[in-house]
Enzyme design. Structure first.
Site, PDB file in Angstrom:
ATOM      1  N   CYS A  97       0.866  -1.184   0.000  1.00 52.35           N
ATOM      2  CA  CYS A  97       0.000   0.000   0.000  1.00 52.35           C
ATOM      3  C   CYS A  97       0.898   1.228   0.000  1.00 52.35           C
ATOM      4  CB  CYS A  97      -0.882  -0.026   1.240  1.00 52.35           C
ATOM      5  SG  CYS A  97      -1.668   1.539   1.599  1.00 52.35           S
ATOM      6  N   CYS A 101      -3.279   7.568  -1.563  1.00 50.82           N
ATOM      7  CA  CYS A 101      -4.606   7.676  -2.187  1.00 50.82           C
ATOM      8  C   CYS A 101      -5.658   8.229  -1.235  1.00 50.82           C
ATOM      9  CB  CYS A 101      -5.089   6.310  -2.648  1.00 50.82           C
ATOM     10  SG  CYS A 101      -3.780   5.161  -2.980  1.00 50.82           S
ATOM     11  N   THR A 188      -3.917   5.415   7.714  1.00 55.21           N
ATOM     12  CA  THR A 188      -2.911   4.927   6.771  1.00 55.21           C
ATOM     13  C   THR A 188      -1.910   6.024   6.401  1.00 55.21           C
ATOM     14  OG1 THR A 188      -4.480   3.363   5.862  1.00 55.21           O
ATOM     15  CG2 THR A 188      -2.626   3.940   4.465  1.00 55.21           C
ATOM     16  N   GLU A 255      -0.300   2.048   9.782  1.00 55.04           N
ATOM     17  CA  GLU A 255      -1.461   2.774  10.299  1.00 55.04           C
ATOM     18  C   GLU A 255      -1.221   3.281  11.714  1.00 55.04           C
ATOM     19  OE1 GLU A 255      -2.023   0.070   8.268  1.00 55.04           O
ATOM     20  OE2 GLU A 255      -2.985   1.284   6.711  1.00 55.04           O
ATOM     21  N   HIS A 290     -12.690   6.182  -2.786  1.00 49.26           N
ATOM     22  CA  HIS A 290     -11.738   5.236  -2.202  1.00 49.26           C
ATOM     23  C   HIS A 290     -12.052   3.792  -2.613  1.00 49.26           C
ATOM     24  CE1 HIS A 290      -8.151   4.854  -0.018  1.00 49.26           C
ATOM     25  NE2 HIS A 290      -8.643   4.067   0.919  1.00 49.26           N
ATOM     26  N   TYR A 294      -9.734   0.071  -5.197  1.00 47.25           N
ATOM     27  CA  TYR A 294      -9.270  -1.234  -4.735  1.00 47.25           C
ATOM     28  C   TYR A 294      -9.101  -2.276  -5.841  1.00 47.25           C
ATOM     29  CZ  TYR A 294      -8.776  -0.314   0.186  1.00 47.25           C
ATOM     30  OH  TYR A 294      -8.302   0.146   1.382  1.00 47.25           O
ATOM     31  N   CYS A 297      -5.224  -0.950  -6.836  1.00 45.59           N
ATOM     32  CA  CYS A 297      -4.056  -1.246  -5.988  1.00 45.59           C
ATOM     33  C   CYS A 297      -3.980  -2.721  -5.610  1.00 45.59           C
ATOM     34  CB  CYS A 297      -4.025  -0.337  -4.769  1.00 45.59           C
ATOM     35  SG  CYS A 297      -5.261  -0.698  -3.522  1.00 45.59           S
ATOM     36  N   GLU A 441      -6.836  -5.912   5.284  1.00 50.07           N
ATOM     37  CA  GLU A 441      -6.835  -4.591   4.657  1.00 50.07           C
ATOM     38  C   GLU A 441      -7.833  -4.593   3.498  1.00 50.07           C
ATOM     39  OE1 GLU A 441      -6.125  -2.410   2.137  1.00 50.07           O
ATOM     40  OE2 GLU A 441      -6.243  -0.787   3.590  1.00 50.07           O
TER      41      GLU A 441
HETATM   42 FE1  SF4 Z   1      -3.353   1.756   0.110  1.00 47.02          FE
HETATM   43 FE2  SF4 Z   1      -4.871   0.893  -1.897  1.00 47.02          FE
HETATM   44 FE3  SF4 Z   1      -5.913   2.451   0.034  1.00 47.02          FE
HETATM   45 FE4  SF4 Z   1      -4.155   3.415  -1.783  1.00 47.02          FE
HETATM   46  S1  SF4 Z   1      -6.245   2.663  -2.182  1.00 47.02           S
HETATM   47  S2  SF4 Z   1      -4.183   3.827   0.405  1.00 47.02           S
HETATM   48  S3  SF4 Z   1      -2.780   1.685  -2.033  1.00 47.02           S
HETATM   49  S4  SF4 Z   1      -5.099   0.359   0.265  1.00 47.02           S
HETATM   50 FE    FE Z   2      -6.641   1.218   2.437  1.00 41.98          FE
END
Ligand code: SF4
Ligand code: FE
Length: 504
Positions: A97, A101, A188, A255, A290, A294, A297, A441
């Site tokens: 991660c 983002c 995060t 985190e 957000h 997913y 990433c 996660e």
């Molecule tokens: Fe991390 Fe994915 Fe969230 Fe970006 S979108 S902060 S890479 S978990």
């Molecule tokens: Fe996340």
């Protein structure tokens, strides 16, 4: 900034951070934070690679200058698509991660929502926010998107909690600004960010007015305290490289539990103050952005896991077995399904009244709900193919100890042309990508599955689907007919009669 400049920039900040019972003074050099910092640094570094310029940078719609895409407000469908492409790319390069983002999504959610609040109440949050955005873009800063309150008793609303601080709220207001108190969980990338952007965590009522706040502060603001969390196998970082699996970039973003111990926020950094009717919209807008991510990433991480698993199958001498090919194909199918979802919600995005673009909320929620499931399945398949040594391989220290090395090399050898050390490295990589914090996660990041189901149910329009079924089943009530066809049944068949054979 490039990656190196980003890491250097962290030295200018002195946030209050605790980990393992100690206060951490030097964030940039703390070995436990280093992988997270390296992963975030990739968001800076790739923006300077001409190969990735199109996806990693954008032109600011407010200054006309070239900026890192992580500070951009989406101006088109193309921007939304490039966002997820950027995420898959960064995850392929880090297998972790990269954290940036969340703040990116907070910037976009606030851009849209402050515009709508001003339109309704005649406030000037949007203008304030644009000033802040210019500052972020100009200095290429990384922001924590701070949403999830600690929540206490989940059956009670914020104002009903016995302890009023279980959701972040205003405790004082003056001519200069406000004082806030409370705590946010799962923050995060907090210790290696420059700024914190705080938003409410849920829809709020009039009694919760003091909780309807949004603001931004530097990470080293007085009274802001971060307690860094533990992760599976985290102290392996102190034992060397091989045992970590992904020593350079870690498992997921680091985190913190972030505490606001009477923190002062000047008015020019306040973007919502009591407009409780917009709290739900802000949360939903942020969540849409957000959840879009997913299938980008996590799929980039899956690309690395699939590669690691296929390599291990080769090292084990079973790469051509039919069931291995079948399982790898299944992993690819699961990952690409999530990717389809991220692309679909981006391509189905819309322009908001502010001019900024937002992904399709239904499809963004579908994306994330799939990601609460499919990574568990592709991890299961990876573990199945890899074999038990992902959890029983000896340590790096034993591999390097002259007394044990020759035994390990001899007895853990796979195919002839691959060293035992390389084989162990690949076992560790599969271990870290399929067992570590990646899975919870995927489950809880960007909201737990039930949060997506609520949105999907709300937007699923089951009544319309029931009407469709009634028409098809021949239960033609005029009301239903009108709903579907837009005309009464008689008007509809009159048209058919008049157009006779031409009607298609
Ligand atoms: Fe991390 Fe994915 Fe969230 Fe970006 S979108 S902060 S890479 S978990
Ligand atoms: Fe996340």
């Amino acid at each position: 900034m490039n990656g190196k400049e980003y890491i250097e920039s962290l030295r200018k900040y002195k946030p209050t951070v605790y980990f393992m019972g100690k206060k951490i003074e030097n964030i940039a050099d703390e070995p436990m934070f280093r992988p997270h910092i390296h992963a975030a640094a990739m968001t800076y570094e790739l923006a300077h690679d001409p190969k990735y310029e199109d996806v990693m940078t954008a032109i600011s719609h407010i200054t006309g200058k070239k900026i890192n895409r992580f500070t951009h407000i989406h101006q088109s469908i193309d921007d939304l698509v490039k966002k997820v492409k950027m995420m898959r790319l960064l995850a392929q390069k880090t297998a972790s991660c990269f954290q940036r983002c969340v703040g990116f999504d907070a910037l976009n959610a606030l851009y849209i929502t402050t515009y709508d609040i001003d339109k309704k109440y005649g406030t000037n949050y949007h203008e304030r926010f644009i000033d802040y955005l210019k500052y972020i873009q100009k200095n290429d800063l990384m922001c924590v998107g701070s949403m999830t309150d600690v929540k206490g008793d989940r059956s009670l609303r914020p104002h009903q909690q016995k302890d009023p601080d279980l959701y972040v709220h205003v405790v004082e207001k003056s001519e200069d600004g406000i004082i806030v108190r409370g705590a946010k969980a799962h923050q995060t990338g907090a210790v290696n960010s420059h700024e914190v952007i705080v938003m409410p965590t849920r829809a709020l009522t009039a009694e919760d007015k003091d909780y309807a706040i949004s603001f931004a502060i530097p990470i080293d603001t007085e009274g802001l305290i971060n307690i860094f969390s533990r992760q599976t196998n985290d102290t392996r970082r102190l034992d060397g490289e091989i045992d970590c699996g992904n020593a350079k970039y870690g498992i997921v973003g680091g985190e913190t539990l972030m505490i606001f111990d009477d923190v002062f926020v000047p008015w020019d950094r306040v973007f919502m103050f009591g407009e409780y009717k917009f709290a739900g919209q802000l949360v939903e807008t942020f969540a849409t952005f957000h959840r879009q991510n997913y299938g980008g990433c996590k799929v980039g991480v899956a690309d690395v896991l699939i590669g690691a698993t296929a390599t291990l199958a080769e090292y084990n001498g079973v790469a051509n077995a039919h069931h291995i090919v079948d399982k790898l194909t299944e992993m690819i199918h699961l990952a690409e399904t999530c990717w389809c979802c991220s692309l679909a919600c981006s391509y189905e995005g819309q322009k908001t009244p502010s001019g900024a673009y937002i992904p399709n909320p239904m499809l963004a929620n579908i994306t994330k709900l799939n990601v609460t499931r499919f990574p568990y399945e592709w991890s299961r398949l990876a573990q199945d193919i890899a074999g038990g040594l992902i959890i029983t391989a000896p340590s790096e220290k034993d591999l390097k100890n002259p007394e044990t090395r020759r035994y390990i090399e001899k007895y853990l050898k796979g195919v002839e042309n691959v060293s035992t050390e390389d084989r162990v490295r690949m076992f560790r990589l599969v271990e870290s990508l399929s067992i570590g914090a990646q899975l919870p996660e995927s489950m809880h990041g960007a909201g737990s599955p039930q949060a997506q189901k609520i949105m999907i149910w709300r937007r699923g329009d089951v009544n319309k689907k029931k009407d469709l079924a009634k028409v098809i089943a021949g239960i033609k009530t005029d009301e239903h007919f009108k709903l579907i066809v837009g005309k009464s049944e008689r008007e509809f068949f009159d048209i058919i009669k008049n157009t006779s054979n031409n009607y298609n």
